[in-house]
Motif scaffolding. Sequence first.
Motif, mmCIF file in Angstrom:
data_model
loop_
_atom_site.group_PDB
_atom_site.id
_atom_site.type_symbol
_atom_site.label_atom_id
_atom_site.label_comp_id
_atom_site.label_asym_id
_atom_site.label_seq_id
_atom_site.Cartn_x
_atom_site.Cartn_y
_atom_site.Cartn_z
ATOM 1 N N ASP A 54 0.779 -1.198 0.181
ATOM 2 C CA ASP A 54 0.039 0.069 0.109
ATOM 3 C C ASP A 54 1.011 1.350 -0.015
ATOM 4 N N GLU A 55 1.893 1.289 0.854
ATOM 5 C CA GLU A 55 2.822 2.297 0.844
ATOM 6 C C GLU A 55 3.392 2.637 -0.530
ATOM 7 N N THR A 56 3.982 1.645 -1.032
ATOM 8 C CA THR A 56 4.673 2.000 -2.533
ATOM 9 C C THR A 56 3.607 2.679 -3.520
ATOM 10 N N GLU A 57 2.426 2.526 -3.186
ATOM 11 C CA GLU A 57 1.226 3.075 -4.086
ATOM 12 C C GLU A 57 0.696 4.325 -3.658
ATOM 13 N N THR A 58 1.150 4.785 -2.386
ATOM 14 C CA THR A 58 0.701 5.995 -1.771
ATOM 15 C C THR A 58 1.965 7.162 -1.902
ATOM 16 N N PRO A 59 1.557 8.313 -2.593
ATOM 17 C CA PRO A 59 2.730 9.353 -2.597
ATOM 18 C C PRO A 59 3.226 9.533 -1.334
ATOM 19 N N ILE A 60 4.783 10.053 -1.488
ATOM 20 C CA ILE A 60 5.485 10.215 -0.269
ATOM 21 C C ILE A 60 4.742 11.319 0.454
ATOM 22 N N GLY A 61 4.242 12.385 -0.258
ATOM 23 C CA GLY A 61 3.836 13.352 0.521
ATOM 24 C C GLY A 61 2.455 13.082 1.584
ATOM 25 N N ASN A 62 1.720 12.278 0.993
ATOM 26 C CA ASN A 62 0.656 11.651 1.691
ATOM 27 C C ASN A 62 0.866 10.834 2.735
ATOM 28 N N ALA A 63 2.078 9.929 2.625
ATOM 29 C CA ALA A 63 2.384 8.867 3.719
ATOM 30 C C ALA A 63 2.758 9.437 4.711
ATOM 31 N N ALA A 64 3.903 10.697 4.681
ATOM 32 C CA ALA A 64 4.582 11.235 5.857
ATOM 33 C C ALA A 64 4.641 12.686 6.021
ATOM 34 N N GLY A 65 3.912 13.354 5.230
ATOM 35 C CA GLY A 65 3.743 14.800 5.371
ATOM 36 C C GLY A 65 4.884 15.567 4.671
ATOM 37 N N PRO A 66 5.099 16.714 4.122
ATOM 38 C CA PRO A 66 5.863 17.217 3.521
ATOM 39 C C PRO A 66 7.363 17.321 4.471
ATOM 40 N N LEU A 67 8.491 17.268 3.596
ATOM 41 C CA LEU A 67 9.665 17.225 4.109
ATOM 42 C C LEU A 67 9.914 18.632 4.829
ATOM 43 N N GLN A 68 10.240 18.788 5.954
ATOM 44 C CA GLN A 68 10.603 19.990 6.589
ATOM 45 C C GLN A 68 11.986 20.331 6.698
ATOM 46 N N THR A 69 12.607 21.579 6.368
ATOM 47 C CA THR A 69 13.750 21.916 6.704
ATOM 48 C C THR A 69 14.043 22.952 7.514
ATOM 49 N N LYS A 70 14.981 23.488 8.199
ATOM 50 C CA LYS A 70 15.196 24.802 8.743
ATOM 51 C C LYS A 70 15.813 25.808 7.768
#
Length: 600
Positions: A54-70
């Motif tokens: 399921d995870e491979t078919e789910t876009p990264i952004g939907n799976a973990a939330g946007p990548l954050q950086t300082k």
Amino acid sequence: MGHKDGKPYPPDKNSWKIPVALMVVVLCGFSFYLGGIFCSEKERYATKEVNREDETETPIGNAAGPLQTKAVSFSECSADYQDYTPCTDPRRWKKYGLHRLTFMERHCPPTFERKECLVPPPDGYKVPIRWPKSKNECWYRNVPYDWINKQKSNQHWLIKEGEKFIFPGGGTMFPNGVGKYVDLMQDLIPQMTDGTIRTAIDTGCGVASWGGDLLDRGILTVSLAPRDNHEAQVQFALERGIPAVLGIISTQRLPFPSNSFDMAHCSRCLIPWTEFGGVYLLEIHRILRPGGFWVLSGPPVNYENRWRGWNTTIEEQKSDYEKLQDLLTSMCFKLFNKKDDIAVWQKLTDNSCYKKLDNPDNYPPKCDDGTEPDSAWYTPLRPCVVVPNPAAKKLKLNALAKWPQRLHVAPERVSDVRGGSEGAFKHDDVKWKVRAKHYKKLLPAIGTEKIRNVMDMNTLYGGFSATLIEDPLWVMNVVSSYAANTLTVVYDRGLIGTFHDWCEAFSTYPRTYDLLHLDDLFTSESHRCEMKYVLLEMDRILRPNGYAIIRESSYFVDAIATMAKGMRWSCHKEDTEYGVENEKILICQKKLWYSKQSSE
């Protein structure tokens, strides 16, 4: 207890009944417990497997939330880094050998030596002169080097006039101008005028006058030169708006696939073609497609009339020419035409010539299957002939559609790509027409004089480049050295490009591209390449006031925008042409700024 005479008492049969029964009950209970554990573990692992799918078919952004950086702010590099080329840095040349000029090849710095700063422009840098005017002139302060002007002024490579360099189109072998030189070449090679020849490579290109002239004749040339004592040859070319890359034929293959270029050219490029077993000429043979042409002007061509000016004897030059002719014949070239200072050889299309290489007494031998013909990223040169695939019927120059029809014909080699087919190629072609139309709405500068030098940083089939073919620009198509080899398709359709690994610096000078385009590059490469270094490299090669179109997963977009702000870029986020949530487009512009230090 024992008997009084020392013998043991016989066991009581009834004494075993209770323990045995008890053991049976305990074992049954324990096995039931183990069975429960096993079943529950089995269910847990099975559930995990389903969830992974399921995870491979789910876009990264939907799976973990946007990548954050300082938030970050990158400092300026010192002024003496204004023309910094990390992987061809003269500061590091002494670490490498002189043999075959290996010190001029790519030698990238280790991680602990990598720069994390912004490369400044030279003092007095101006927005480059726009195409087509730039073909003949550029600002002196943008490329402030006098060496070529002082050493080559008698050959009319370039002339300094006030605040500008003027390019009159001269060269060592064409003092009367590159136009007349190419006119003679077209007389010798009629295929240059009818759309048969579309792609070319110029080894030892000088200031790229030959490649610049061919642009007007519908031929797209990769001008190639090392970073050497002819200061900034490639930088002059790119400042003028002419395609060029830093490179040298030394100990490694050039970063191009086999059977790609329609024509190769050397105008007194000082490459010792017959030395070291002819490996340099064998590399030209590898990248030239069957039926393609190799053009040589300068020693030893026309030695009968020119030898006095070459500090040699007529006997030596005659010997050199005969040696060159024998070597070319042995690797299946034929002399096609010759006049005055120009000689033309053609790579044979008849496979019967290559069959002769099976004879163990012949040199050079046929390459075995140990190295892929298209392997060309840090791949050592080999003293053997790469034989074209006899099954590839449409690989030959005369079998390709003529330009411009060639651009939209699915190449035969698309089927060599995993998942590639004529249908996939056509689908990609249509997709990029839609995308490019959307891009031009988001960035109206595309198609105007503001954008001349363009790089597609991770192309598939060159679709973005193909859609911009009517605009006054050219595109360097880059295929990752870790991705499937689709660069063959790019060249077969009449476009140009190179292999590259974006964990390293690109083979170009700073401030050489007006537009960088990437399509899910960080999604594909973030597991190998640190985002910070890729973005800093983009900043190095992008011209001040230049643009970047960053098409990425929503997971990465905000983090990229944060880092871009630290590089003094301005960015705004836009929807894709279909408005999907898991993918966004960043339109960025690099600001023009000047160093607080002085390079004087």
